[in-house]
Design a protein around this motif. Sequence first.
Motif, PDB file in Angstrom:
ATOM      1  N   UNK A  29       0.834  -1.197   0.000  1.00  6.61           N
ATOM      2  CA  UNK A  29       0.000   0.000   0.000  1.00  6.61           C
ATOM      3  C   UNK A  29       0.876   1.257   0.000  1.00  6.61           C
ATOM      4  N   UNK A  36       3.977   1.550  -1.217  1.00  2.00           N
ATOM      5  CA  UNK A  36       4.669   1.716  -2.494  1.00  2.00           C
ATOM      6  C   UNK A  36       3.702   2.100  -3.619  1.00  2.00           C
ATOM      7  N   UNK A  37       2.538   1.458  -3.651  1.00  2.53           N
ATOM      8  CA  UNK A  37       1.663   1.628  -4.801  1.00  2.53           C
ATOM      9  C   UNK A  37       0.601   2.703  -4.573  1.00  2.53           C
ATOM     10  N   UNK A  38       0.329   3.036  -3.319  1.00  3.82           N
ATOM     11  CA  UNK A  38      -0.702   4.046  -3.082  1.00  3.82           C
ATOM     12  C   UNK A  38      -0.159   5.326  -2.459  1.00  3.82           C
ATOM     13  N   UNK A  39       0.460   5.199  -1.277  1.00  6.84           N
ATOM     14  CA  UNK A  39       0.826   6.412  -0.553  1.00  6.84           C
ATOM     15  C   UNK A  39       1.934   7.199  -1.232  1.00  6.84           C
ATOM     16  N   UNK A  40       2.975   6.487  -1.651  1.00  2.12           N
ATOM     17  CA  UNK A  40       4.059   7.203  -2.312  1.00  2.12           C
ATOM     18  C   UNK A  40       3.590   7.909  -3.588  1.00  2.12           C
ATOM     19  N   UNK A  41       2.876   7.208  -4.475  1.00  2.44           N
ATOM     20  CA  UNK A  41       2.398   7.905  -5.681  1.00  2.44           C
ATOM     21  C   UNK A  41       1.470   9.067  -5.358  1.00  2.44           C
ATOM     22  N   UNK A  42       0.651   8.921  -4.326  1.00  4.81           N
ATOM     23  CA  UNK A  42      -0.230  10.028  -3.952  1.00  4.81           C
ATOM     24  C   UNK A  42       0.581  11.252  -3.562  1.00  4.81           C
ATOM     25  N   UNK A  48       3.646  11.861  -4.321  1.00  4.13           N
ATOM     26  CA  UNK A  48       4.412  12.356  -5.453  1.00  4.13           C
ATOM     27  C   UNK A  48       3.537  13.161  -6.405  1.00  4.13           C
ATOM     28  N   UNK A  49       2.281  12.773  -6.537  1.00  5.39           N
ATOM     29  CA  UNK A  49       1.420  13.508  -7.455  1.00  5.39           C
ATOM     30  C   UNK A  49       1.076  14.881  -6.868  1.00  5.39           C
ATOM     31  N   UNK A  71      -8.829   4.275  -0.482  1.00  7.78           N
ATOM     32  CA  UNK A  71      -8.034   3.644  -1.537  1.00  7.78           C
ATOM     33  C   UNK A  71      -8.941   3.058  -2.613  1.00  7.78           C
ATOM     34  N   UNK A  98     -10.746   6.712  -4.366  1.00  9.20           N
ATOM     35  CA  UNK A  98     -10.189   7.972  -4.854  1.00  9.20           C
ATOM     36  C   UNK A  98      -9.910   7.828  -6.339  1.00  9.20           C
ATOM     37  N   UNK A 116      -5.087   9.711 -10.382  1.00  4.79           N
ATOM     38  CA  UNK A 116      -4.124  10.534  -9.643  1.00  4.79           C
ATOM     39  C   UNK A 116      -2.792   9.830  -9.470  1.00  4.79           C
ATOM     40  N   UNK A 117      -2.835   8.526  -9.179  1.00  9.07           N
ATOM     41  CA  UNK A 117      -1.584   7.835  -8.876  1.00  9.07           C
ATOM     42  C   UNK A 117      -0.998   7.117 -10.084  1.00  9.07           C
ATOM     43  N   UNK A 121       2.379   9.040 -11.306  1.00  9.93           N
ATOM     44  CA  UNK A 121       3.520   8.783 -10.421  1.00  9.93           C
ATOM     45  C   UNK A 121       3.933   7.307 -10.414  1.00  9.93           C
ATOM     46  N   UNK A 122       2.966   6.413 -10.488  1.00  8.09           N
ATOM     47  CA  UNK A 122       3.305   4.987 -10.500  1.00  8.09           C
ATOM     48  C   UNK A 122       4.076   4.652 -11.774  1.00  8.09           C
ATOM     49  N   UNK A 168       7.540   5.864 -11.276  1.00  4.40           N
ATOM     50  CA  UNK A 168       8.248   4.998 -10.333  1.00  4.40           C
ATOM     51  C   UNK A 168       8.737   3.736 -11.040  1.00  4.40           C
ATOM     52  N   UNK A 187       1.897  -5.583  -9.655  1.00  6.62           N
ATOM     53  CA  UNK A 187       2.080  -4.776  -8.447  1.00  6.62           C
ATOM     54  C   UNK A 187       1.042  -3.653  -8.383  1.00  6.62           C
ATOM     55  N   UNK A 214      -1.918  -3.127  -5.440  1.00  3.67           N
ATOM     56  CA  UNK A 214      -2.175  -1.919  -4.654  1.00  3.67           C
ATOM     57  C   UNK A 214      -3.664  -1.661  -4.461  1.00  3.67           C
ATOM     58  N   UNK A 225      -5.773  -3.967  -0.350  1.00  5.00           N
ATOM     59  CA  UNK A 225      -6.655  -3.277   0.605  1.00  5.00           C
ATOM     60  C   UNK A 225      -8.091  -3.771   0.528  1.00  5.00           C
TER      61      UNK A 225
END
Lengths: 308, 282
Positions: free
Chosen positions: A37, A39-45, A47-48, B120, B123, B127-128, B131-132, B135, B150, B154, B158
């Motif tokens: 979560x 790596x794939x959710x919080x970090x990208x959020x 970063x955006x 999660x 939203x 948005x992500x 950035x993903x 990454x 991966x 994500x 959850x």
Amino acid sequence: MERTASIASQRHSRRRLRLSHDWAWLLAFVIPAFLVVVVVQFYPLAYSLFLSVQDWTLTKSQQPEGFVGLTNFTKVLGDSVFRRAVRNSLYISGGAVGVELFLGISLAYLTLGSRWSMRVVRTILILPMVIAPVAAGTMWRMLLNSRAGLFNYLLNFVGIQGPKWLASPDWALVAVILLDIWQWTPFVLVVVAAGAAGIPDELLESAAIDGASRWQAFQKVELPLLTPVLLLTAMFRLLESLLSLDSVYSLTFGGPGYATYTLTFFIYTLGLQNFNFGRAAAASWLFMAVAAGVIALVFWLHRRSDIS
Amino acid sequence: MNLRLPLRRYALHGLHAFALIVACLVVIIPLGFLALNSVKLEREFLTIPPTIFPSQITFEHYQRAFGDPKTVRFFTNSLIVAGTTTAVSIVCGMLAAYGLARLGLPAWGLSFVVFIFLFIRFYPRITTVIPYFLLMRQFDLLDTVWAIILGHLGITIPFVTWLMLVLFNDLPPELEEAGMLDGCNPWQRLWHIVLPVTAPGVASAAILIAFLSWNEFLIAASIARRQAVVLSIVVAGFVTDKGIYWGPMSAMSVVMIAPMLIFALFVQRYLIRGLMLGAVKG
């Protein structure tokens, strides 16, 4: 008496010991999920959020080109395509979810019961839900083809001259709504059917004894009981419909012109077609603000329905 | 009066049946049209009036699709992505849910966790995605199925955690106390006591995830270029091509839809249960 107490306290302390020992295990259980979560959710959020105040178009530069304050946000808000996309999204999601609720509730009540015929009907009716939205969009694009599509051909049978669905701005919007209704009414049906099955028969029987008609019983007994579930379902559908990209992508690709650009589609083209990362991030955070409001509302409804 | 009453009832019954038949046709006709299109001769597309039933059945579109080794690989990619995502998210999600349920979090802590899950799930994913994408570019994982998996995890972990949390919280604590006294560690309790009781719920979650991952488009589209393409991208890809390739387009759509439709017929009960868990109880 004393002995029991001491045994109890002994057992209690042993259990505490176990729990503290378990604690490490339980924490270890949570860690993999937590890492994913992050790596794939919080970090990208995060970063955006950073991107939303940066000037960065990938086609011009490999690196962010510096802090630009709120320029991205004002640019997006001033963009007429963005405003059109917001309006389209509201029309599509609002229209679709309204019809879905009505049809879903009606169909749920029409298919109540465990007779085999009803089971077969229910099985057929839930099929659209499992179809990939991209494939459903593709399928409807063929159906709605104004020359060779089946839809207008069938309309012709009942004497209606069908419109040029995907070529006309207004009808293309209707087409997107139709697709959403076709695919997701079953969801409302499933939820309402389960909710209605959970209402005790005694309640309806006593209403009948009191002389209520079936409609009155539905209105006065079942509807109030179903309201929390219905509200939640409506919110879920509203959010999912707002967020969906696939069906618009494969049905109209936003066209004709910008006629069926939705918010998600707008951000998608901005970010992943034009590679304007800064502005796409800003637009998505504007979108986020709205969605967060709805999510908070869902959460609140959720807790209320838990309590009741 | 006495005569009219049954008449009215017949009329209502007739109307009821009619409404249901119409509803079923609305579902079936588009699917049938798609299936017919996939076995129609090329020249029978775009005729006026439309050719509904092909004059002869041809499998050339399927043959051409599967004659291409790329299509076979894309199909395999889809299978790998959906399979791996389902397996990993069930294991991780189940463990996390058990951990969260038994850690003895205070009520507000648990509410906070649930809020995060809801957030999660709902939203704007867009948005992500960028950035993903960046990454994965940094780690040189663009255009690999692993990056897609991966990305799916994500969302699905959850979601599974949330579903399982509901299931585990409903279990009576006495169930595990015996295991505790026997000195089972949490893993043994989860494996031998909790799982057998919640197996149908786990199956529901797994099925839901399999559908979600197989059908997913946005994340896959941002990651895949040439190698890691999955079926959703192939099907969506027909949009931007010039002209209308109705035959191959229909065939690929059928290839993507049919396994899921058949699967859905078999696991319908679990599917509905999972939807209920996710939508209402959660």
